[in-house]
Design an enzyme around this catalytic site. Structure first.
Site, mmCIF file in Angstrom:
data_model
loop_
_atom_site.group_PDB
_atom_site.id
_atom_site.type_symbol
_atom_site.label_atom_id
_atom_site.label_comp_id
_atom_site.label_asym_id
_atom_site.label_seq_id
_atom_site.Cartn_x
_atom_site.Cartn_y
_atom_site.Cartn_z
ATOM 1 N N GLY A 1 -2.343 -48.085 3.785
ATOM 2 C CA GLY A 1 -1.202 -48.345 2.917
ATOM 3 C C GLY A 1 -0.207 -47.210 2.860
ATOM 4 O O GLY A 1 1.014 -47.427 2.930
ATOM 5 N N ARG B 1 -7.248 -36.120 1.737
ATOM 6 C CA ARG B 1 -8.304 -35.331 1.114
ATOM 7 C C ARG B 1 -8.377 -33.988 1.831
ATOM 8 O O ARG B 1 -8.177 -33.908 3.046
ATOM 9 C CB ARG B 1 -9.665 -36.043 1.202
ATOM 10 C CG ARG B 1 -9.818 -37.225 0.258
ATOM 11 C CD ARG B 1 -9.844 -36.796 -1.195
ATOM 12 N NE ARG B 1 -10.174 -37.880 -2.111
ATOM 13 C CZ ARG B 1 -9.280 -38.655 -2.703
ATOM 14 N NH1 ARG B 1 -7.980 -38.475 -2.459
ATOM 15 N NH2 ARG B 1 -9.666 -39.604 -3.545
ATOM 16 N N ASP C 1 -1.006 -31.597 -0.782
ATOM 17 C CA ASP C 1 -1.232 -32.109 -2.135
ATOM 18 C C ASP C 1 -2.713 -32.135 -2.443
ATOM 19 O O ASP C 1 -3.101 -32.342 -3.591
ATOM 20 C CB ASP C 1 -0.636 -33.506 -2.291
ATOM 21 C CG ASP C 1 -0.678 -33.986 -3.741
ATOM 22 O OD1 ASP C 1 -0.203 -33.244 -4.620
ATOM 23 O OD2 ASP C 1 -1.210 -35.088 -3.989
ATOM 24 N N GLU D 1 -11.016 -27.817 -3.973
ATOM 25 C CA GLU D 1 -10.075 -28.370 -4.944
ATOM 26 C C GLU D 1 -10.766 -28.465 -6.301
ATOM 27 O O GLU D 1 -11.884 -28.994 -6.360
ATOM 28 C CB GLU D 1 -9.599 -29.756 -4.501
ATOM 29 C CG GLU D 1 -8.503 -30.329 -5.383
ATOM 30 C CD GLU D 1 -7.931 -31.637 -4.846
ATOM 31 O OE1 GLU D 1 -7.902 -32.606 -5.642
ATOM 32 O OE2 GLU D 1 -7.529 -31.702 -3.675
ATOM 33 N N HIS E 1 -2.454 -32.009 -6.403
ATOM 34 C CA HIS E 1 -2.948 -33.387 -6.305
ATOM 35 C C HIS E 1 -2.217 -34.297 -7.306
ATOM 36 O O HIS E 1 -2.845 -35.051 -8.057
ATOM 37 C CB HIS E 1 -4.460 -33.434 -6.545
ATOM 38 C CG HIS E 1 -5.122 -34.606 -5.876
ATOM 39 N ND1 HIS E 1 -6.413 -34.592 -5.421
ATOM 40 C CD2 HIS E 1 -4.655 -35.852 -5.569
ATOM 41 C CE1 HIS E 1 -6.728 -35.750 -4.884
ATOM 42 N NE2 HIS E 1 -5.674 -36.549 -4.962
#
Length: 306
Positions: A138, A219, A243, A248, A267
């Site tokens: 997507g 990711r 991002d 993380e 993120h």
């Protein structure tokens, strides 16, 4: 009267109750429900009663649910993710990171004097460039027309290699090695699975151009962070827009924070004010499909891990 009962997890917004009702179902207790909408992580996931046939998860990336064994523990239950429902906003963020890098905006934003002659050699354009999108789901498909509108040519890389609308070329993932010397920039939009861990490492980064930007809105595990830091510090690539990171959250003092050719956002490519409404629409659509026996959207493929 609605006959399908859908349960809600302990953490949910009132708008999700409305979404279930819009899908022609009713909210009820887990032990009486056929479906469950779970808007939380895997830690508190309940043991499902035999009546549950379907679980809707609220995130697009569901590797944590696989790692926790949630999905494997319920082999007869169909899980669906939130894949693609946040695609337009995440694709917009990916484009912003890429444009900021190519146009050399980070250095210019921080400047406190007129340094035109210093900046001009570093400023590029997407017009006429080749951008490879790794992962033609997507997000990738939403990004392609944005890039095309700016005059960029897109190579899409997908698991199957089937043609992707708007891409000038689509390659299967087993031909990924062909793109590094052919592309100007790379956008990572693939799911995190054991097979995609460190998909981009030292060898891949070394094959890119000194002006290439690498954008990751998927990711952090898909890129070898140590190799990326080395490539950025040596200026062997143009820069990186991230991002997502590995680790993380990115800890204070990490080398990425100090590198002028690294743009790190926390993120937040999917703005929180858009998340609940988009997820609620997805829930309503899937509840309606489930209630009427239609195929569900964003079904989890256990073999692929997403």
């Amino acid at each position: 009267m609605p006959s399908t009962v859908i349960a809600l997890g302990p953490k949910h917004e009132p708008v999700l109750v409305d979404a279930i009702e819009r899908g022609n179902a009713t909210v009820g207790d887990l032990d009486k429900a056929r479906g469950l909408v779970w808007a939380a992580g895997p830690a508190d996931f309940p043991q499902l009663p035999e009546s549950i046939e379907w679980v809707q998860l609220s995130s697009a990336g569901i590797e944590e649910f696989f790692a926790a064994g949630v999905i494997d523990q319920h082999p007869d239950v169909q899980f669906t993710s939130a894949a693609a429902i946040f695609a337009p906003t995440v694709a917009e963020h990916a484009l912003a990171l890429l444009l900021a890098g190519v146009r050399y905006l980070p250095e210019q934003i921080l400047a406190d004097s007129w340094r035109q002659q210093e900046f001009l050699p570093h400023i590029g354009t997407l017009r006429g460039s080749t951008v490879t999108i790794i992962g033609a789901g997507g997000i990738g498909r939403a990004l392609i027309p944005m890039l095309a509108a700016l005059g960029a040519h897109v190579i899409a890389v997908s698991r199957s290699g089937r043609p992707v609308p708007g891409a000038v070329e689509t390659l299967p993932v087993n031909r990924l090695g062909e793109i590094w010397s052919r592309t100007d920039h790379v956008v990572v939009a693939a799911p995190a699975t054991p097979a995609t861990k460190h998909l981009i490492g030292a060898e891949e980064l070394a094959a890119l151009r000194s002006t290439s930007w690498v954008i990751n809105i998927a990711r952090g595990s898909l890129i070898d962070t140590d190799a990326l830091v080395d490539a950025l510090a040596s200026n062997s690539i143009g820069g990186a827009g991230l991002d997502v990171t590995d680790p993380e959250p990115l800890p204070d003092g990490h080398p990425l924070w100090a590198l002028p050719n690294a743009i790190v956002t926390p993120h937040d490519s999917n703005p929180p004010q858009r998340r609940v409404a988009a997820f609620a629409d997805h829930v309503a659509a899937n509840v309606a499909r489930f209630s009427s026996g239609q195929d569900l959207i964003a079904k989890v493929d256990r073999n692929s891990g997403y």
